[in-house]
Design a protein around this motif. Sequence first.
Motif, PDB file in Angstrom:
ATOM      1  N   LYS A 224       0.822  -1.217   0.000  1.00 36.90           N
ATOM      2  CA  LYS A 224       0.000   0.000   0.000  1.00 36.90           C
ATOM      3  C   LYS A 224       0.856   1.269   0.000  1.00 36.90           C
ATOM      4  O   LYS A 224       0.579   2.222  -0.734  1.00 36.90           O
ATOM      5  N   GLN A 225       1.898   1.211   0.810  1.00 39.61           N
ATOM      6  CA  GLN A 225       2.779   2.368   0.943  1.00 39.61           C
ATOM      7  C   GLN A 225       3.343   2.777  -0.414  1.00 39.61           C
ATOM      8  O   GLN A 225       3.343   3.964  -0.770  1.00 39.61           O
ATOM      9  N   ALA A 226       3.808   1.808  -1.187  1.00 38.32           N
ATOM     10  CA  ALA A 226       4.406   2.105  -2.495  1.00 38.32           C
ATOM     11  C   ALA A 226       3.343   2.641  -3.455  1.00 38.32           C
ATOM     12  O   ALA A 226       3.603   3.586  -4.209  1.00 38.32           O
ATOM     13  N   ILE A 227       2.176   2.051  -3.420  1.00 41.39           N
ATOM     14  CA  ILE A 227       1.128   2.497  -4.346  1.00 41.39           C
ATOM     15  C   ILE A 227       0.707   3.930  -4.023  1.00 41.39           C
ATOM     16  O   ILE A 227       0.529   4.760  -4.928  1.00 41.39           O
ATOM     17  N   ILE A 228       0.606   4.253  -2.752  1.00 44.62           N
ATOM     18  CA  ILE A 228       0.278   5.645  -2.367  1.00 44.62           C
ATOM     19  C   ILE A 228       1.385   6.578  -2.862  1.00 44.62           C
ATOM     20  O   ILE A 228       1.115   7.616  -3.458  1.00 44.62           O
ATOM     21  N   ALA A 252      -7.648  -4.257  -5.994  1.00 46.51           N
ATOM     22  CA  ALA A 252      -6.825  -3.967  -4.808  1.00 46.51           C
ATOM     23  C   ALA A 252      -6.182  -2.583  -4.935  1.00 46.51           C
ATOM     24  O   ALA A 252      -6.172  -1.800  -3.980  1.00 46.51           O
ATOM     25  N   VAL A 253      -5.655  -2.288  -6.135  1.00 48.85           N
ATOM     26  CA  VAL A 253      -5.029  -0.976  -6.349  1.00 48.85           C
ATOM     27  C   VAL A 253      -6.109   0.114  -6.304  1.00 48.85           C
ATOM     28  O   VAL A 253      -5.937   1.159  -5.669  1.00 48.85           O
ATOM     29  N   GLU A 259      -9.194   5.487  -1.609  1.00 48.37           N
ATOM     30  CA  GLU A 259      -8.938   5.988  -0.241  1.00 48.37           C
ATOM     31  C   GLU A 259      -8.118   7.269  -0.273  1.00 48.37           C
ATOM     32  O   GLU A 259      -8.294   8.147   0.567  1.00 48.37           O
ATOM     33  N   THR A 260      -7.182   7.342  -1.239  1.00 49.93           N
ATOM     34  CA  THR A 260      -6.275   8.499  -1.277  1.00 49.93           C
ATOM     35  C   THR A 260      -6.801   9.602  -2.184  1.00 49.93           C
ATOM     36  O   THR A 260      -6.117  10.588  -2.412  1.00 49.93           O
TER      37      THR A 260
END
Lengths: 302, 269
Positions: A224-228, A252-253, A259-260
């Motif tokens: 998640k951290q990397a995708i954000i 999932a992505v 969310e962001t």
Amino acid sequence: MRKTCLEEIYNLAKKDKRIVFVGSDLGAGVLSQFKDEIPDRFFMEGISEQHVIGLSAGLAMNGFIPYVNTIATFITRRCFEQIVVDVALHNLPVRLIGSGGGLVYAPLGPTHLAIDDIALIRTIPNMTIVAVSDAVEMKKFMQESVDYNGPIYIRLAKGGDPIVTSANRVFKIGKSYLVNKGKDILLITTGISLQIALKAKEMLIEKGINPGVLHVPTIKPIDKQAIIKYSKIFKSITTIEEGIISGGLGTAVGEILQETDYKGTFRKVGIPNKFSDKYGSQNDLLKYYKITPEDICHYVIS
Amino acid sequence: MLDKKSVEIRKKIVQAVKLSRRGHIASAFSIVEILRTLYEDILHVKPKNPSWENRDRFILSKGHGCLALYAVLANRGFFKESELETFCSFDSLLGGHPEYGKIPGVEASTGSLGHGLSIAVGFALAQKIKHGNSKTYVLISDGECNEGSTWEAVLSASKNKLDNLCVLIDCNKMQSYGFTKDISEIEPLRKKWESFNFDVKEVDGHNTGKLKKVIGKVFEKKKKPHAIICHTVKGKGISFMENNASWHHKSKISDEEIEKLYYSLSSRT
């Protein structure tokens, strides 16, 4: 990749007495060396997927690490409840290896097309899902898998898949890898869609576009951290997967981007939520579902 | 005839449903004597050290019979008897089906039928690989023999010659909807298990003396897994509950019904 996965089980089992192999009714001669040399930890229990999962849970509750292998549709659909209750609820180190993930079994029709495996397993708490892209990555993953906490679903591709990952790169379950830095456009991949994305990248570079490529071998828990982080850098994100777009990598992505409050364009490339009406080869079906490098180029340019 | 202890265990079960007003009471009453015998006379376990490596393992595959298991485990000292009264409440240790890792003494989470036997086969196989001496016991119901997965596990136990595995079948001839013979006939049950190459015995599942004798000698025969068909009565001990399908799972149990249950049990002693 499949060969490497099975060979690694044998290599690991030679060194680690906790490792056992459980199959249902695999092809003649599969892991014959394992069977000959370590017969007390090799089990071929017949066409009984529900039982095979429960038995593996029982072994895991007694200190063993079972690597279980059968065809991807059977190890996910047939024994879904055994995975949920026996394996995931108890949070056991059982490794479920699905052969022929995605469209590999194209000529065998919908009973054998594992297009929903990732979507199904993603709904189960405690499950980890890994789809590596090639044999090099598989070998590193298998070594990492032994002491990983909790159950893992491992999706296998066809075998003989082109090697696209670097031997030097460290593999860690749960981490994604920015394979190409690129600019503006990001392609996110899992399993053999990395090969498709890398070919698309070469074709796009010729047209003056250099897309980033983020490889996500662990779909759950997703990095998640990397995708954000990358969602703040790239204006357009396209996920590419050899599976149904409802519930898999793209979903999932997409959940993270939602969310962001991602403001860029987001596209999911994959298989629609319907049964295949075609046969042919894996490549024929990839073309049919428009999951080829050419299609990716077309989406990006348009 | 139920002895004083069997009546006391049943009273504890009634006490447990006083708050929840629900539960599979009849399914639990069917297996009280089997569980008592196991935990009082057969299983090598340490209630204060439930994960003791060399313990015998027991799985209640018919997880809905958990009220009996909870009462027997509490009686054996795995947890405080006062926990029983919290059955199914929000923060309770004890839910409507037994959970592994939560309840001391519970070896596997069960509740969905047809799972426990496969897990038990895994336990028994693990002992074989380790050359361990611990025994595995699993209690399934006759209704559970409807499940295809049960027979998958039976094939595998037999193939692997798991002579350290004992399958106890709670044969009360009933299931949720009614009598098993009317829903999915499983007779001849003994012949079925024998034809799958099990060593099979039959016993009165409410006679603790006979149960102790049969279970105590079950592992004498080698190279075959063992099955004991325990002939039981669903709802045993309460005349209006015995063989009454409406008591399979009861909810909204009234004050009056609770009183009747107590009265019925008290009148037996």
